[in-house]
Every structure is written in structure tokens, then in C-alpha cells.
Design a protein around this motif. Structure first.
Motif, PDB file in Angstrom:
ATOM      1  N   ASN A  28       0.851  -1.182   0.000  1.00 54.97           N
ATOM      2  CA  ASN A  28       0.000   0.000   0.000  1.00 54.97           C
ATOM      3  C   ASN A  28       0.891   1.237   0.000  1.00 54.97           C
ATOM      4  O   ASN A  28       2.074   1.153   0.310  1.00 54.97           O
ATOM      5  N   LEU A  29       0.328   2.378  -0.337  1.00 60.34           N
ATOM      6  CA  LEU A  29       1.075   3.631  -0.360  1.00 60.34           C
ATOM      7  C   LEU A  29       0.782   4.409   0.919  1.00 60.34           C
ATOM      8  O   LEU A  29      -0.380   4.583   1.292  1.00 60.34           O
ATOM      9  N   ALA A  30       1.839   4.863   1.609  1.00 54.85           N
ATOM     10  CA  ALA A  30       1.677   5.622   2.846  1.00 54.85           C
ATOM     11  C   ALA A  30       2.354   6.980   2.693  1.00 54.85           C
ATOM     12  O   ALA A  30       3.436   7.091   2.103  1.00 54.85           O
ATOM     13  N   MET A  31       1.701   8.021   3.227  1.00 57.50           N
ATOM     14  CA  MET A  31       2.255   9.378   3.206  1.00 57.50           C
ATOM     15  C   MET A  31       2.237   9.926   4.629  1.00 57.50           C
ATOM     16  O   MET A  31       1.189   9.966   5.274  1.00 57.50           O
ATOM     17  N   LEU A  32       3.406  10.340   5.108  1.00 59.91           N
ATOM     18  CA  LEU A  32       3.544  10.933   6.437  1.00 59.91           C
ATOM     19  C   LEU A  32       3.874  12.409   6.254  1.00 59.91           C
ATOM     20  O   LEU A  32       4.818  12.759   5.552  1.00 59.91           O
ATOM     21  N   ARG A  33       3.061  13.285   6.853  1.00 62.54           N
ATOM     22  CA  ARG A  33       3.264  14.736   6.737  1.00 62.54           C
ATOM     23  C   ARG A  33       3.511  15.306   8.129  1.00 62.54           C
ATOM     24  O   ARG A  33       2.743  15.064   9.051  1.00 62.54           O
ATOM     25  N   ILE A  34       4.614  16.063   8.271  1.00 64.11           N
ATOM     26  CA  ILE A  34       4.908  16.730   9.537  1.00 64.11           C
ATOM     27  C   ILE A  34       4.089  18.015   9.568  1.00 64.11           C
ATOM     28  O   ILE A  34       4.272  18.894   8.732  1.00 64.11           O
ATOM     29  N   THR A  35       3.164  18.100  10.541  1.00 63.89           N
ATOM     30  CA  THR A  35       2.275  19.257  10.623  1.00 63.89           C
ATOM     31  C   THR A  35       2.735  20.283  11.657  1.00 63.89           C
ATOM     32  O   THR A  35       2.284  21.416  11.637  1.00 63.89           O
ATOM     33  N   ASP A  36       3.637  19.880  12.575  1.00 61.62           N
ATOM     34  CA  ASP A  36       4.179  20.821  13.554  1.00 61.62           C
ATOM     35  C   ASP A  36       5.446  20.225  14.153  1.00 61.62           C
ATOM     36  O   ASP A  36       5.568  18.998  14.266  1.00 61.62           O
ATOM     37  N   VAL A  37       6.401  21.089  14.498  1.00 58.83           N
ATOM     38  CA  VAL A  37       7.633  20.689  15.159  1.00 58.83           C
ATOM     39  C   VAL A  37       7.764  21.551  16.402  1.00 58.83           C
ATOM     40  O   VAL A  37       7.752  22.777  16.318  1.00 58.83           O
ATOM     41  N   ARG A  38       7.855  20.906  17.549  1.00 62.70           N
ATOM     42  CA  ARG A  38       7.974  21.629  18.817  1.00 62.70           C
ATOM     43  C   ARG A  38       9.381  21.400  19.369  1.00 62.70           C
ATOM     44  O   ARG A  38       9.673  20.342  19.929  1.00 62.70           O
TER      45      ARG A  38
END
Length: 63
Positions: A28-38
Motif C-alpha cells: 500500500n502507499l503511505a504518506m507521512l506529513r509533519i504538521t508541527d515541530v515543537r
């Protein structure tokens, strides 16, 4: 040393908005998106890593 390891050693971190894509072991195709960095304050605990907020989307491929 990988690029990511080098970035972390230099004190820089993957940025908000970074997108990583891969094909899973189930094809399957997976996409990980970083939405915030603390990032912890510099006067904080030495060597402390940032906290990441992410979203993961998975697309099932046709069989």
C-alpha cells in the motif's frame, strides 16, 4: 552518516510541511506529513529531541 542523522547532529530538524512517502510491506502507499515541530528551548535539557505532530494517510492499492 545519513542526511537525517547529520541534520539532527547539526541541531536542525525536518521542517513543518515535510512529506515522506513509502510503499508498505503490504504494497500500500503511505504518506507521512509533519504538521508541527515543537523544539525545546535551548536552556532546556541538553540533547533533548523535538516533538513532532504528524498525519499519516494510507491508500490501499488494487489487488
Amino acid at each position: 552518516m545519513s542526511s537525517a542523522s547529520r541534520e539532527l547532529n547539526e541541531g536542525t530538524f525536518p521542517a513543518k510541511g515535510t512529506v515522506l512517502c513509502t510503499v508498505t510491506s503490504e504494497h500500500n502507499l503511505a504518506m507521512l506529513r509533519i504538521t508541527d515541530v515543537r523544539v525545546p528551548p535551548k536552556e532546556g535539557i541538553p540533547g533533548r529531541m523535538p516533538d513532532y505532530v504528524m498525519t499519516l494517510t494510507l491508500w490501499k492499492t488494487a489487488e
